[in-house]
Motif scaffolding. Sequence first.
Motif, PDB file in Angstrom:
ATOM      1  N   TYR A  75       0.832  -1.213   0.000  1.00 49.52           N
ATOM      2  CA  TYR A  75       0.000   0.000   0.000  1.00 49.52           C
ATOM      3  C   TYR A  75       0.863   1.258   0.000  1.00 49.52           C
ATOM      4  O   TYR A  75       0.530   2.262  -0.619  1.00 49.52           O
ATOM      5  CB  TYR A  75      -0.932   0.028   1.215  1.00 49.52           C
ATOM      6  N   ARG A  76       1.970   1.196   0.756  1.00 54.54           N
ATOM      7  CA  ARG A  76       2.864   2.356   0.801  1.00 54.54           C
ATOM      8  C   ARG A  76       3.398   2.641  -0.615  1.00 54.54           C
ATOM      9  O   ARG A  76       3.425   3.786  -1.062  1.00 54.54           O
ATOM     10  CB  ARG A  76       4.013   2.076   1.786  1.00 54.54           C
ATOM     11  N   ALA A 129     -13.871   5.263   6.615  1.00 55.33           N
ATOM     12  CA  ALA A 129     -12.765   5.095   5.675  1.00 55.33           C
ATOM     13  C   ALA A 129     -13.051   3.909   4.764  1.00 55.33           C
ATOM     14  O   ALA A 129     -13.762   2.969   5.129  1.00 55.33           O
ATOM     15  CB  ALA A 129     -11.449   4.874   6.419  1.00 55.33           C
ATOM     16  N   LEU A 130     -12.487   3.980   3.575  1.00 59.45           N
ATOM     17  CA  LEU A 130     -12.587   2.870   2.623  1.00 59.45           C
ATOM     18  C   LEU A 130     -11.225   2.202   2.485  1.00 59.45           C
ATOM     19  O   LEU A 130     -10.185   2.798   2.790  1.00 59.45           O
ATOM     20  CB  LEU A 130     -13.009   3.367   1.241  1.00 59.45           C
ATOM     21  N   HIS A 131     -11.267   0.991   2.002  1.00 60.87           N
ATOM     22  CA  HIS A 131     -10.021   0.303   1.685  1.00 60.87           C
ATOM     23  C   HIS A 131      -9.248   1.081   0.624  1.00 60.87           C
ATOM     24  O   HIS A 131      -8.139   1.543   0.837  1.00 60.87           O
ATOM     25  CB  HIS A 131     -10.358  -1.121   1.211  1.00 60.87           C
ATOM     26  N   PHE A 132      -9.848   1.255  -0.549  1.00 60.00           N
ATOM     27  CA  PHE A 132      -9.110   1.944  -1.609  1.00 60.00           C
ATOM     28  C   PHE A 132      -9.998   2.863  -2.437  1.00 60.00           C
ATOM     29  O   PHE A 132      -9.517   3.755  -3.120  1.00 60.00           O
ATOM     30  CB  PHE A 132      -8.430   0.923  -2.520  1.00 60.00           C
ATOM     31  N   GLY A 133     -11.304   2.636  -2.386  1.00 59.21           N
ATOM     32  CA  GLY A 133     -12.200   3.539  -3.085  1.00 59.21           C
ATOM     33  C   GLY A 133     -12.578   3.111  -4.495  1.00 59.21           C
ATOM     34  O   GLY A 133     -13.276   3.844  -5.187  1.00 59.21           O
ATOM     35  N   PRO A 144      -4.486   3.341   2.232  1.00 56.30           N
ATOM     36  CA  PRO A 144      -3.091   3.726   1.937  1.00 56.30           C
ATOM     37  C   PRO A 144      -2.716   5.087   2.517  1.00 56.30           C
ATOM     38  O   PRO A 144      -1.554   5.308   2.854  1.00 56.30           O
ATOM     39  CB  PRO A 144      -3.048   3.745   0.400  1.00 56.30           C
ATOM     40  N   GLN A 145      -3.705   5.987   2.674  1.00 56.98           N
ATOM     41  CA  GLN A 145      -3.400   7.294   3.270  1.00 56.98           C
ATOM     42  C   GLN A 145      -3.083   7.167   4.757  1.00 56.98           C
ATOM     43  O   GLN A 145      -2.236   7.892   5.272  1.00 56.98           O
ATOM     44  CB  GLN A 145      -4.583   8.242   3.065  1.00 56.98           C
ATOM     45  N   PHE A 146      -3.759   6.251   5.440  1.00 61.03           N
ATOM     46  CA  PHE A 146      -3.418   5.994   6.850  1.00 61.03           C
ATOM     47  C   PHE A 146      -1.985   5.466   6.941  1.00 61.03           C
ATOM     48  O   PHE A 146      -1.186   5.904   7.770  1.00 61.03           O
ATOM     49  CB  PHE A 146      -4.355   4.949   7.461  1.00 61.03           C
ATOM     50  N   ILE A 147      -1.686   4.490   6.078  1.00 65.07           N
ATOM     51  CA  ILE A 147      -0.376   3.830   6.142  1.00 65.07           C
ATOM     52  C   ILE A 147       0.741   4.817   5.817  1.00 65.07           C
ATOM     53  O   ILE A 147       1.817   4.792   6.417  1.00 65.07           O
ATOM     54  CB  ILE A 147      -0.359   2.606   5.203  1.00 65.07           C
TER      55      ILE A 147
END
Lengths: 357, 357
Positions: A27-28, A255-259, A297-300
């Motif tokens: 994800y990063r 939040a979503l996983h990826f959208g 991915p934004q959290f990560i």
Amino acid sequence: MTLILSNDDVASVLTMSGCMDVLEDAYRDLHSGAAITRRRSDSLTPTTREDAIYGFKTMDGVIPSQGVAAVRLNSDIVTWPRVDGNLRRVKVPAAPNNRWVGLILLFSTENGEPLAIMPDGVVQRTRVGATNGLGVKYMARKDAKSIGILGSGWQAVTQLQAACEVRDIQNIKVFSPNEGHRVTFAQEMNDLLGCEVSPTNTVESCVADVDIVLCSSNSIEAIFFERWLRPGLHVSAIKMPEIEEAALRKADRVALHFGQRQPDTIRAKGVNPPDRRAGTGWAVHEEFDFDSCPKLPQFIAGEEIGRINDSETTCFINDMGLGLQFASAAGLAYRKAKEAGLGNELPTDWFTEDVHP
Amino acid sequence: MTLILSNDDVASVLTMSGCMDVLEDAYRDLHSGAAITRRRSDSLTPTTREDAIYGFKTMDGVIPSQGVAAVRLNSDIVTWPRVDGNLRRVKVPAAPNNRWVGLILLFSTENGEPLAIMPDGVVQRTRVGATNGLGVKYMARKDAKSIGILGSGWQAVTQLQAACEVRDIQNIKVFSPNEGHRVTFAQEMNDLLGCEVSPTNTVESCVADVDIVLCSSNSIEAIFFERWLRPGLHVSAIKMPEIEEAALRKADRVALHFGQRQPDTIRAKGVNPPDRRAGTGWAVHEEFDFDSCPKLPQFIAGEEIGRINDSETTCFINDMGLGLQFASAAGLAYRKAKEAGLGNELPTDWFTEDVHP
């Protein structure tokens, strides 16, 4: 040699903690642009069976830092029977020996070679669990100790495993409409997770007095409702419709996983009606503003924060899967299986060629 | 059992006439909406080699009337060396034993099962030849008897085979910049096709006094020019840039294979420069109105006419390949190979699963 792995091979080497680690890295990279993923495509046609359609689904991912590319594909016969009065979307195990068809093909980004072919089932449930587990990691209270899980099926196991990886869980309650299922599942999870797991007779008692609610159903309608929200709760869904739209609106943070909420769908003439049944199989909340939600991915990457205090209510929805997830998890399974000497080795020359394609 | 086929297996059963037949049926279904195809996607990332990128390309097609679905994929290490001063796009055979990686996975639309896995090379050149051959069928003069072919490589063989299937060809001239190549190729084609094939020393003499010109090069620049057009001529290209844009503008009629001129390209950060080299590898004519051109499926469905009299000049451009073509041709190869007892049989259970994916 190219490795042919079974679900048993994959299950014996693909740990939840390992999967969560490689997924976080993937994800990063996805967030920075170093890794890429192609949105799932669904090609839908009629079959000779009037009650079924054929679905050919593919998604790709490439992660250079992990040295892997993969396509995950499903070749499905899909029906919509009525079960107990409710419409269900059912993939029929129509292949020889009553089996389903889902595969991951793994390739090296260094020399292009085919590394492995494996069924997608174990990777699928592990990556779903890992994804919701990362949701728990970034959004649930740090001191969360209890879980109520709705559902006791194939996906529920990895949902619990992943949550237990990232929080010090002491108590788990499980509800399933089928009493036998919930009792058996509770016993199995007791043994597997080493914490207290107990069945509940009602869904209300399952979601009461817990820090985390995990939805893990095959329902195509809401199973978690607004009236059950309370300060500090984290609610996790493995598919879009599980959390009632009113609950999403009331939550402090969603939040979503990826959208990527919908696949690219290509329908042949005769795939009728061309409605939601032919696509994801469920109704999608139409009014909620998902586009503005933060994504995992934004959290990560540290760009968004999943929770700012202990009294927020948070929701995490695991929307559509990514080729990237399958590349990452299958890559880890391949490396571990190779170390362990698992699988059937076939000559790589069978899957390569000496003519320029 | 799932059949693993080699390029030799495919070559021994996939006839040009058979391939053209199933392709015509597939295009008819595509046109009517009964069959579907997903546009090629190219996922491009850096590798650890500074001079190379990694390309993972997939395309899908489903043809219920032929009972098949397929994904065709390529896992490529791509470089752009300068050869004789010209920039070339070269796929490096970097897999073990210096091999390339291109595969077709074939599935049944009736029960979903994996029918076969085969390399894509022979299917690729057969479907390219068959496609341009269908262009000849619908666009060249009915009494066309002579061909000038530019190129003597891997694709040139099937270009000639296909043209000879649909016209009573008597004479063929071949030009390649390499004298040895053109002499050897002419001799081989003499033996293979049973008509007179002769090498020419210049490109001008190759394209003079023939009814059909077949471009079959790996050039990323024009090799057929406006000044060579004359009444009645049919010019065929296996890739977009081969026919000079001015020639397209002057021709009476220009048709495309299908009109998907570019893949869906997903680039990781660091795939630099993000220019034409990273995509198809060649410049695309920017000013010509390709969208208004008729497409091959329209000819086959009888909606468009390829030539209205013997004095028209016509051009056919085989733009990007389709998953549909690979499903159709690989389906035929599978059925014939199975009849002939070719290939390695593996347990279908290796590629299916007993868990719901």
